[in-house]
Scaffold this motif. Structure first.
Motif, PDB file in Angstrom:
ATOM      1  N   TRP A  70       0.885  -1.336   0.073  1.00  0.00           N
ATOM      2  CA  TRP A  70      -0.132  -0.091  -0.055  1.00  0.00           C
ATOM      3  C   TRP A  70       0.913   1.163   0.502  1.00  0.00           C
ATOM      4  O   TRP A  70       1.923   1.282   0.997  1.00  0.00           O
ATOM      5  CB  TRP A  70      -0.691  -0.059   1.293  1.00  0.00           C
ATOM      6  N   GLN A  71       0.451   2.172  -1.033  1.00  0.00           N
ATOM      7  CA  GLN A  71       1.127   3.732  -0.602  1.00  0.00           C
ATOM      8  C   GLN A  71       0.453   4.435  -1.283  1.00  0.00           C
ATOM      9  O   GLN A  71      -0.604   4.230  -2.213  1.00  0.00           O
ATOM     10  CB  GLN A  71       2.241   3.465  -2.305  1.00  0.00           C
ATOM     11  N   GLU A  72       0.467   5.327  -0.631  1.00  0.00           N
ATOM     12  CA  GLU A  72      -0.421   6.755  -0.553  1.00  0.00           C
ATOM     13  C   GLU A  72       0.278   7.457  -1.655  1.00  0.00           C
ATOM     14  O   GLU A  72       1.497   7.778  -2.009  1.00  0.00           O
ATOM     15  CB  GLU A  72      -0.387   7.829   0.590  1.00  0.00           C
ATOM     16  N   SER A  73      -1.563   7.831  -2.715  1.00  0.00           N
ATOM     17  CA  SER A  73      -1.090   8.878  -3.645  1.00  0.00           C
ATOM     18  C   SER A  73      -0.890  10.233  -3.237  1.00  0.00           C
ATOM     19  O   SER A  73      -0.450  10.782  -3.703  1.00  0.00           O
ATOM     20  CB  SER A  73      -1.529   8.909  -4.695  1.00  0.00           C
ATOM     21  N   ARG A  74      -2.202  11.027  -2.231  1.00  0.00           N
ATOM     22  CA  ARG A  74      -2.166  12.652  -2.093  1.00  0.00           C
ATOM     23  C   ARG A  74      -3.040  11.873  -0.764  1.00  0.00           C
ATOM     24  O   ARG A  74      -4.098  11.113  -0.209  1.00  0.00           O
ATOM     25  CB  ARG A  74      -2.933  12.579  -3.517  1.00  0.00           C
ATOM     26  N   ARG A  75      -2.756  12.920  -0.209  1.00  0.00           N
ATOM     27  CA  ARG A  75      -3.100  13.132   1.198  1.00  0.00           C
ATOM     28  C   ARG A  75      -4.372  14.561   2.222  1.00  0.00           C
ATOM     29  O   ARG A  75      -3.288  15.541   0.893  1.00  0.00           O
ATOM     30  CB  ARG A  75      -2.187  13.103   2.653  1.00  0.00           C
ATOM     31  N   TRP A  76      -5.232  14.855   1.815  1.00  0.00           N
ATOM     32  CA  TRP A  76      -5.842  15.645   2.171  1.00  0.00           C
ATOM     33  C   TRP A  76      -5.669  16.807   3.460  1.00  0.00           C
ATOM     34  O   TRP A  76      -6.710  15.525   4.597  1.00  0.00           O
ATOM     35  CB  TRP A  76      -7.262  16.317   1.064  1.00  0.00           C
ATOM     36  N   GLU A  77      -5.578  18.218   4.129  1.00  0.00           N
ATOM     37  CA  GLU A  77      -5.797  17.875   5.030  1.00  0.00           C
ATOM     38  C   GLU A  77      -6.460  18.633   5.866  1.00  0.00           C
ATOM     39  O   GLU A  77      -7.436  19.574   4.671  1.00  0.00           O
ATOM     40  CB  GLU A  77      -4.355  18.345   5.528  1.00  0.00           C
ATOM     41  N   PRO A  78      -7.899  18.946   7.324  1.00  0.00           N
ATOM     42  CA  PRO A  78      -8.487  19.469   6.931  1.00  0.00           C
ATOM     43  C   PRO A  78      -7.873  21.043   7.258  1.00  0.00           C
ATOM     44  O   PRO A  78      -6.851  21.599   7.634  1.00  0.00           O
ATOM     45  CB  PRO A  78      -8.798  19.479   8.456  1.00  0.00           C
ATOM     46  N   SER A  79      -9.277  22.724   6.870  1.00  0.00           N
ATOM     47  CA  SER A  79      -8.633  23.613   6.812  1.00  0.00           C
ATOM     48  C   SER A  79      -9.413  24.361   7.453  1.00  0.00           C
ATOM     49  O   SER A  79      -8.971  25.742   7.813  1.00  0.00           O
ATOM     50  CB  SER A  79      -8.416  23.791   4.696  1.00  0.00           C
ATOM     51  N   TRP A  80     -10.723  23.745   7.817  1.00  0.00           N
ATOM     52  CA  TRP A  80     -11.905  24.473   8.560  1.00  0.00           C
ATOM     53  C   TRP A  80     -11.940  24.754   9.898  1.00  0.00           C
ATOM     54  O   TRP A  80     -10.819  23.269  10.680  1.00  0.00           O
ATOM     55  CB  TRP A  80     -13.487  23.882   8.016  1.00  0.00           C
ATOM     56  N   ASP A  81     -12.064  25.583  10.256  1.00  0.00           N
ATOM     57  CA  ASP A  81     -12.037  25.270  12.202  1.00  0.00           C
ATOM     58  C   ASP A  81     -13.416  24.423  12.200  1.00  0.00           C
ATOM     59  O   ASP A  81     -14.023  24.497  11.803  1.00  0.00           O
ATOM     60  CB  ASP A  81     -11.939  26.781  12.568  1.00  0.00           C
ATOM     61  N   ALA A  82     -14.114  24.656  13.903  1.00  0.00           N
ATOM     62  CA  ALA A  82     -13.930  23.555  13.783  1.00  0.00           C
ATOM     63  C   ALA A  82     -16.037  24.369  13.877  1.00  0.00           C
ATOM     64  O   ALA A  82     -17.031  23.546  13.549  1.00  0.00           O
ATOM     65  CB  ALA A  82     -14.743  23.687  15.862  1.00  0.00           C
ATOM     66  N   ASP A  83     -16.319  26.006  13.573  1.00  0.00           N
ATOM     67  CA  ASP A  83     -17.190  26.542  13.295  1.00  0.00           C
ATOM     68  C   ASP A  83     -18.136  25.935  12.012  1.00  0.00           C
ATOM     69  O   ASP A  83     -18.885  26.034  11.592  1.00  0.00           O
ATOM     70  CB  ASP A  83     -17.546  28.151  12.975  1.00  0.00           C
ATOM     71  N   GLN A  84     -16.540  26.478  11.189  1.00  0.00           N
ATOM     72  CA  GLN A  84     -16.919  25.398   9.079  1.00  0.00           C
ATOM     73  C   GLN A  84     -17.526  24.594   9.597  1.00  0.00           C
ATOM     74  O   GLN A  84     -17.863  23.765   8.833  1.00  0.00           O
ATOM     75  CB  GLN A  84     -15.771  26.382   8.849  1.00  0.00           C
ATOM     76  N   ARG A  85     -16.814  23.893  10.240  1.00  0.00           N
ATOM     77  CA  ARG A  85     -17.226  22.401  10.062  1.00  0.00           C
ATOM     78  C   ARG A  85     -18.132  21.934  10.446  1.00  0.00           C
ATOM     79  O   ARG A  85     -19.577  21.222   9.941  1.00  0.00           O
ATOM     80  CB  ARG A  85     -16.078  21.115  10.819  1.00  0.00           C
ATOM     81  N   GLU A  86     -18.940  22.622  11.569  1.00  0.00           N
ATOM     82  CA  GLU A  86     -20.206  22.318  11.995  1.00  0.00           C
ATOM     83  C   GLU A  86     -21.010  22.936  11.435  1.00  0.00           C
ATOM     84  O   GLU A  86     -22.169  21.805  10.634  1.00  0.00           O
ATOM     85  CB  GLU A  86     -20.530  22.838  13.013  1.00  0.00           C
ATOM     86  N   ASP A  87     -20.935  24.037  10.308  1.00  0.00           N
ATOM     87  CA  ASP A  87     -21.780  24.727   9.437  1.00  0.00           C
ATOM     88  C   ASP A  87     -21.904  24.210   7.944  1.00  0.00           C
ATOM     89  O   ASP A  87     -23.006  23.458   7.402  1.00  0.00           O
ATOM     90  CB  ASP A  87     -21.287  25.499   8.594  1.00  0.00           C
ATOM     91  N   GLY A  88     -20.769  23.073   7.850  1.00  0.00           N
ATOM     92  CA  GLY A  88     -20.885  22.238   6.800  1.00  0.00           C
ATOM     93  C   GLY A  88     -21.288  20.679   6.392  1.00  0.00           C
ATOM     94  O   GLY A  88     -22.135  20.379   5.907  1.00  0.00           O
ATOM     95  N   TYR A  89     -20.924  20.264   7.832  1.00  0.00           N
ATOM     96  CA  TYR A  89     -21.836  19.252   8.056  1.00  0.00           C
ATOM     97  C   TYR A  89     -23.519  19.311   7.926  1.00  0.00           C
ATOM     98  O   TYR A  89     -23.961  18.530   7.441  1.00  0.00           O
ATOM     99  CB  TYR A  89     -21.036  18.054   9.164  1.00  0.00           C
ATOM    100  N   ARG A  90     -23.473  20.538   8.766  1.00  0.00           N
ATOM    101  CA  ARG A  90     -24.861  20.448   8.629  1.00  0.00           C
ATOM    102  C   ARG A  90     -25.530  20.922   6.931  1.00  0.00           C
ATOM    103  O   ARG A  90     -26.824  20.546   7.165  1.00  0.00           O
ATOM    104  CB  ARG A  90     -25.347  21.718   9.251  1.00  0.00           C
ATOM    105  N   GLN A  91     -25.278  21.585   5.979  1.00  0.00           N
ATOM    106  CA  GLN A  91     -25.232  21.792   5.180  1.00  0.00           C
ATOM    107  C   GLN A  91     -25.803  20.462   4.095  1.00  0.00           C
ATOM    108  O   GLN A  91     -26.170  19.887   3.363  1.00  0.00           O
ATOM    109  CB  GLN A  91     -24.090  22.491   4.341  1.00  0.00           C
ATOM    110  N   TRP A  92     -23.799  19.284   4.374  1.00  0.00           N
ATOM    111  CA  TRP A  92     -24.080  18.274   4.222  1.00  0.00           C
ATOM    112  C   TRP A  92     -25.219  17.338   4.021  1.00  0.00           C
ATOM    113  O   TRP A  92     -25.624  16.642   2.920  1.00  0.00           O
ATOM    114  CB  TRP A  92     -22.719  17.551   4.258  1.00  0.00           C
TER     115      TRP A  92
END
Length: 105
Positions: A70-92
């Protein structure tokens, strides 16, 4: 997964066709608040079947040996703060709710 399985996720390893969509992978990382990792071989379901066959016929000695492939091709790191994350999850969740029943059976 964390609530249902009681397991803390440090990283989400993804596979399949949607992993080619960088926007979708970054959105996953942002909403979940954990890194998202895509393997070099994105179609791991087919690869898993091949690995199972290889284990059954003795081509590979162990699952540990397979893990080394197994080898990783790419990794995405989270860039949102907790408020953005909560709002994004609500919208999703709102988008998912609105999509239910979209097609009549």
């Amino acid at each position: 997964m964390q609530e249902d399985g009681g397991v803390s996720l440090d990283i989400l390893k993804v596979d399949g066709g949607v992993t080619a969509n960088d926007f979708a992978m970054q959105l996953q990382a942002d909403i979940l608040g954990i890194p998202v990792s895509r393997p070099v071989v994105a179609e791991t379901t087919a690869l898993g079947a091949a690995y199972a066959a290889g284990l059954a016929c003795g081509f590979w000695a162990s699952t540990e040996e397979l893990g080394q492939n197994w080898q990783e091709s790419r990794r995405w790191e989270p860039s949102w703060d907790a408020d953005q994350r909560e709002d994004g999850y609500r919208q999703w969740r709102k988008a998912i709710e609105r999509s239910l029943g979209w097609i009549d059976s």
